[in-house]
Design an enzyme around this catalytic site. Sequence first.
Site, PDB file in Angstrom:
ATOM      1  N   GLY A  73      12.013   6.379  -0.412  1.00  0.00           N
ATOM      2  CA  GLY A  73      10.843   7.328  -0.419  1.00  0.00           C
ATOM      3  C   GLY A  73      10.889   8.415   0.685  1.00  0.00           C
ATOM      4  CD  GLN A 107       2.519   1.292  -0.829  1.00  0.00           C
ATOM      5  OE1 GLN A 107       2.262   0.203  -1.724  1.00  0.00           O
ATOM      6  NE2 GLN A 107       3.340   1.234   0.202  1.00  0.00           N
ATOM      7  CG  ASN A 138       0.868   4.271   3.228  1.00  0.00           C
ATOM      8  OD1 ASN A 138       0.216   5.210   2.764  1.00  0.00           O
ATOM      9  ND2 ASN A 138       1.287   3.824   4.333  1.00  0.00           N
ATOM     10  CB  CYS A 181       5.817   2.844   7.673  1.00  0.00           C
ATOM     11  SG  CYS A 181       5.956   2.292   6.294  1.00  0.00           S
TER      12      CYS A 181
HETATM   13  C1  LIG Z   1       3.297   5.797   0.197  1.00  0.00           C
HETATM   14  C2  LIG Z   1       4.886   5.886   0.787  1.00  0.00           C
HETATM   15  N1  LIG Z   1       5.549   6.806   0.919  1.00  0.00           N
HETATM   16  C3  LIG Z   1       6.671   6.785   1.538  1.00  0.00           C
HETATM   17  C4  LIG Z   1       7.320   5.460   2.131  1.00  0.00           C
HETATM   18  C5  LIG Z   1       8.419   5.479   2.253  1.00  0.00           C
HETATM   19  O1  LIG Z   1       9.524   4.647   1.733  1.00  0.00           O
HETATM   20  P1  LIG Z   1      10.723   4.389   2.088  1.00  0.00           P
HETATM   21  O2  LIG Z   1      10.600   3.169   2.869  1.00  0.00           O
HETATM   22  O3  LIG Z   1      11.724   4.087   0.902  1.00  0.00           O
HETATM   23  O4  LIG Z   1      11.613   5.315   2.850  1.00  0.00           O
HETATM   24  C6  LIG Z   1       6.327   4.442   1.968  1.00  0.00           C
HETATM   25  C7  LIG Z   1       6.785   3.310   2.568  1.00  0.00           C
HETATM   26  O5  LIG Z   1       6.043   2.375   3.328  1.00  0.00           O
HETATM   27  C8  LIG Z   1       4.956   4.539   1.314  1.00  0.00           C
HETATM   28  O6  LIG Z   1       4.081   3.490   1.280  1.00  0.00           O
END
Ligand SMILES: Cc1ncc(COP(=O)(O)O)c(C=O)c1O
Length: 386
Positions: free
Chosen positions: A72, A183, A155, A325
Amino acid sequence: MAKIIYLDNAATTQTDSKVLGKMLPSFTKEYGNASSSHFFGKQARESIEKAREIIAKKLNSSPEEIIFTSGGTESNNLALKGLFFNSRNRELGKNHIITTKIEHDCILNTCKWLEKQGAKVTYLDVDNQGLVNPKEIVSAITPSTLVVSIIQGNNEIGTLQDIKEIGKICKKKGVYFHIDACQSFTKTPIDVKKHNLDLVTINAHKIHGPKGVGALFIKKGTKIEALLNGGGHERGLRSGTENTSGVIGFGEAVRISKTQDINKIQKLRDYFIKQLLKIEKTKINGSLKNRLANNINLSFGDIEGEAISSHLENFGIVISTGSACASHTLKKSHVLKAIGCNDLEINSSIRISLSKYNTKTHVDYFIKKLKPVVKTLRQMSPYATT
Ligand SMILES: Cc1ncc(COP(=O)(O)O)c(C=O)c1O
């Protein structure tokens, strides 16, 4: 330690055994490089293209419009930086990005970085449920607007935006529309044609697929610059030997995703919320109506979310106290701030996110363990009034 009850599925999910089973031969037997012209390479290429077809079908797009990435974060970077640099190279004078204050950090930090490169960014407010007002998007669009980028399902608080309405606006105004659907993908329908989407970010590890693989849907004709230079893989938009195993797993995770599972999760979520709201002074954050099927975000008001979480951990229960994150940064949630939560509400918040593996027994166990934890913490809390 007690058996694990995993309730942090917005952070990541358990890889489905069917997904793992599908991936294994690509490590042990069918490990060719998809760019090689021998039969080993062709085997890998075929598997990748099969996965691409499955994912494209789910979005109602063409397979050629799906570009595989490392997840993502990369897809979001490619979407915004790729559009911006292409526009700048063609001297179109379109350097304006519209987004919201409740985006994932990988969008917000990309926007901040792009501002240093000359982009103008509008960060739209949301209401107290986390909803963007489409009228504010209309007002924000100027002749220099390049793209509107919106998180479809948040998220942290789970709020789902009205992408159909926003898509109509973007189409009418002639600006690109990008959604971050990490999500929401497979949890709520996404139809790139019906919703007038130009770019869609998705990943595998939120849907029982492997980590480190994602995709960006890029509508045919969209003018976008690659961020990586190399062998010209993925139609020149994402050079680098394909993550064959990851892509195969991603395809399988999408193939086995079922509406029945989502309906079951949503029912369990509603039962969970009902039980949680029976506990005094609890408050749900985000919209109850427009909400991801698996998300619960809750404030207790007078006790620390972190303390609740660590007490529950002793019983094998795993939850989050904000965006996983971002939790290593220990900063206050920008999403809860944006919906008007005060410091106490933010500090006392927890996020519970369900998956198809959760059951009513998990919920009942959680509530049974939570009640005395809340009681004890409230007895010690300087903020508690009762
Ligand atoms: C809404 C959203 N966008 C982007 C990401 C990032 O994705 P990735 O972990 O695959 O880099 C996340 C992951 O937590 C997310 O929840």
